[in-house]
Scaffold this motif. Sequence first.
Motif, PDB file in Angstrom:
ATOM      1  N   GLU A 201      25.291  66.814  12.117  1.00 27.51           N
ATOM      2  CA  GLU A 201      25.460  65.369  12.024  1.00 27.51           C
ATOM      3  C   GLU A 201      24.152  64.678  12.376  1.00 27.51           C
ATOM      4  OE1 GLU A 201      27.399  63.893  16.064  1.00 27.51           O
ATOM      5  OE2 GLU A 201      28.683  65.313  15.012  1.00 27.51           O
ATOM      6  N   ALA A 202      24.023  63.449  11.896  1.00 27.81           N
ATOM      7  CA  ALA A 202      22.808  62.674  12.111  1.00 27.81           C
ATOM      8  C   ALA A 202      23.175  61.241  12.455  1.00 27.81           C
ATOM      9  CB  ALA A 202      21.933  62.709  10.863  1.00 27.81           C
ATOM     10  N   ALA A 203      22.320  60.620  13.254  1.00 27.08           N
ATOM     11  CA  ALA A 203      22.504  59.217  13.623  1.00 27.08           C
ATOM     12  C   ALA A 203      21.305  58.439  13.092  1.00 27.08           C
ATOM     13  CB  ALA A 203      22.599  59.071  15.135  1.00 27.08           C
ATOM     14  N   ALA A 204      21.582  57.496  12.208  1.00 23.95           N
ATOM     15  CA  ALA A 204      20.523  56.674  11.620  1.00 23.95           C
ATOM     16  C   ALA A 204      20.504  55.311  12.301  1.00 23.95           C
ATOM     17  CB  ALA A 204      20.749  56.507  10.127  1.00 23.95           C
ATOM     18  N   GLY A 205      19.315  54.763  12.449  1.00 23.98           N
ATOM     19  CA  GLY A 205      19.165  53.460  13.069  1.00 23.98           C
ATOM     20  C   GLY A 205      19.096  52.353  12.037  1.00 23.98           C
ATOM     21  N   GLN A 206      19.139  51.113  12.529  1.00 26.58           N
ATOM     22  CA  GLN A 206      19.067  49.953  11.652  1.00 26.58           C
ATOM     23  C   GLN A 206      18.064  48.950  12.221  1.00 26.58           C
ATOM     24  OE1 GLN A 206      23.011  48.409  11.505  1.00 26.58           O
ATOM     25  NE2 GLN A 206      23.812  50.128  10.389  1.00 26.58           N
ATOM     26  N   PRO A 207      16.784  49.079  12.132  1.00 25.19           N
ATOM     27  CA  PRO A 207      16.046  50.180  11.523  1.00 25.19           C
ATOM     28  C   PRO A 207      15.779  51.337  12.474  1.00 25.19           C
ATOM     29  CG  PRO A 207      14.500  48.485  12.162  1.00 25.19           C
ATOM     30  CD  PRO A 207      15.885  47.982  12.519  1.00 25.19           C
ATOM     31  N   TYR A 208      15.872  51.117  13.814  1.00 22.29           N
ATOM     32  CA  TYR A 208      15.562  52.179  14.768  1.00 22.29           C
ATOM     33  C   TYR A 208      16.806  52.572  15.550  1.00 22.29           C
ATOM     34  CZ  TYR A 208      10.872  50.467  13.760  1.00 22.29           C
ATOM     35  OH  TYR A 208       9.736  50.065  13.108  1.00 22.29           O
ATOM     36  N   VAL A 209      16.846  53.831  15.986  1.00 21.07           N
ATOM     37  CA  VAL A 209      17.945  54.326  16.822  1.00 21.07           C
ATOM     38  C   VAL A 209      17.716  53.792  18.237  1.00 21.07           C
ATOM     39  CG1 VAL A 209      19.084  56.371  17.737  1.00 21.07           C
ATOM     40  CG2 VAL A 209      18.145  56.406  15.425  1.00 21.07           C
ATOM     41  N   PRO A 210      18.706  53.093  18.817  1.00 19.39           N
ATOM     42  CA  PRO A 210      18.500  52.546  20.164  1.00 19.39           C
ATOM     43  C   PRO A 210      18.421  53.653  21.218  1.00 19.39           C
ATOM     44  CG  PRO A 210      20.747  52.145  19.426  1.00 19.39           C
ATOM     45  CD  PRO A 210      20.008  52.734  18.267  1.00 19.39           C
ATOM     46  N   ASP A 211      17.559  53.454  22.208  1.00 19.89           N
ATOM     47  CA  ASP A 211      17.369  54.372  23.345  1.00 19.89           C
ATOM     48  C   ASP A 211      16.972  55.788  22.925  1.00 19.89           C
ATOM     49  OD1 ASP A 211      18.071  52.294  25.047  1.00 19.89           O
ATOM     50  OD2 ASP A 211      20.193  52.780  24.924  1.00 19.89           O
ATOM     51  N   ALA A 212      16.351  55.950  21.785  1.00 22.96           N
ATOM     52  CA  ALA A 212      15.873  57.261  21.351  1.00 22.96           C
ATOM     53  C   ALA A 212      14.350  57.259  21.392  1.00 22.96           C
ATOM     54  CB  ALA A 212      16.355  57.573  19.941  1.00 22.96           C
ATOM     55  N   LYS A 213      13.787  58.365  21.855  1.00 23.38           N
ATOM     56  CA  LYS A 213      12.333  58.500  21.859  1.00 23.38           C
ATOM     57  C   LYS A 213      11.965  59.970  21.803  1.00 23.38           C
ATOM     58  CE  LYS A 213      12.232  57.622  26.802  1.00 23.38           C
ATOM     59  NZ  LYS A 213      11.675  56.769  27.836  1.00 23.38           N
ATOM     60  N   VAL A 214      10.745  60.217  21.352  1.00 22.82           N
ATOM     61  CA  VAL A 214      10.231  61.574  21.221  1.00 22.82           C
ATOM     62  C   VAL A 214       9.038  61.700  22.152  1.00 22.82           C
ATOM     63  CG1 VAL A 214       9.221  63.251  19.644  1.00 22.82           C
ATOM     64  CG2 VAL A 214      10.996  61.713  18.831  1.00 22.82           C
TER      65      VAL A 214
END
Length: 104
Positions: free
Chosen positions: A47-60
């Motif tokens: 499964e994948a989670a897409a953002g609108q435009p970015y995924v909230p609270d996600a970072k690399v």
Amino acid sequence: MKYAIVESGGKQYRMEEGASLKVDRIHAETGAEVFLDKVLLVGDGEEAAAGQPYVPDAKVACEVLEHGRDKKIIVFRFWRRKDSRKKQGHRQEFTRIKVKSIQA
């Protein structure tokens, strides 16, 4: 395998944990840890989670390995019947990073 699509320097990159890749120049010291927070998509295979435009609270989290310059490309322009031409070279600066972790 967890992966993320990240925007950096106006381009999009697919990042996996442990992978190293070249991105446009990031102004950070060699060996420093940088966080890329413009994450467009996070997935783990099923499964994948897409953002609108970015995924909230996600970072690399990435580590800067080296800075360098790519090989030279030649930009040559030629105007016919004008006895005019222009030759220009360009070397793009890059940063090689290693992905340490993907937090989503």
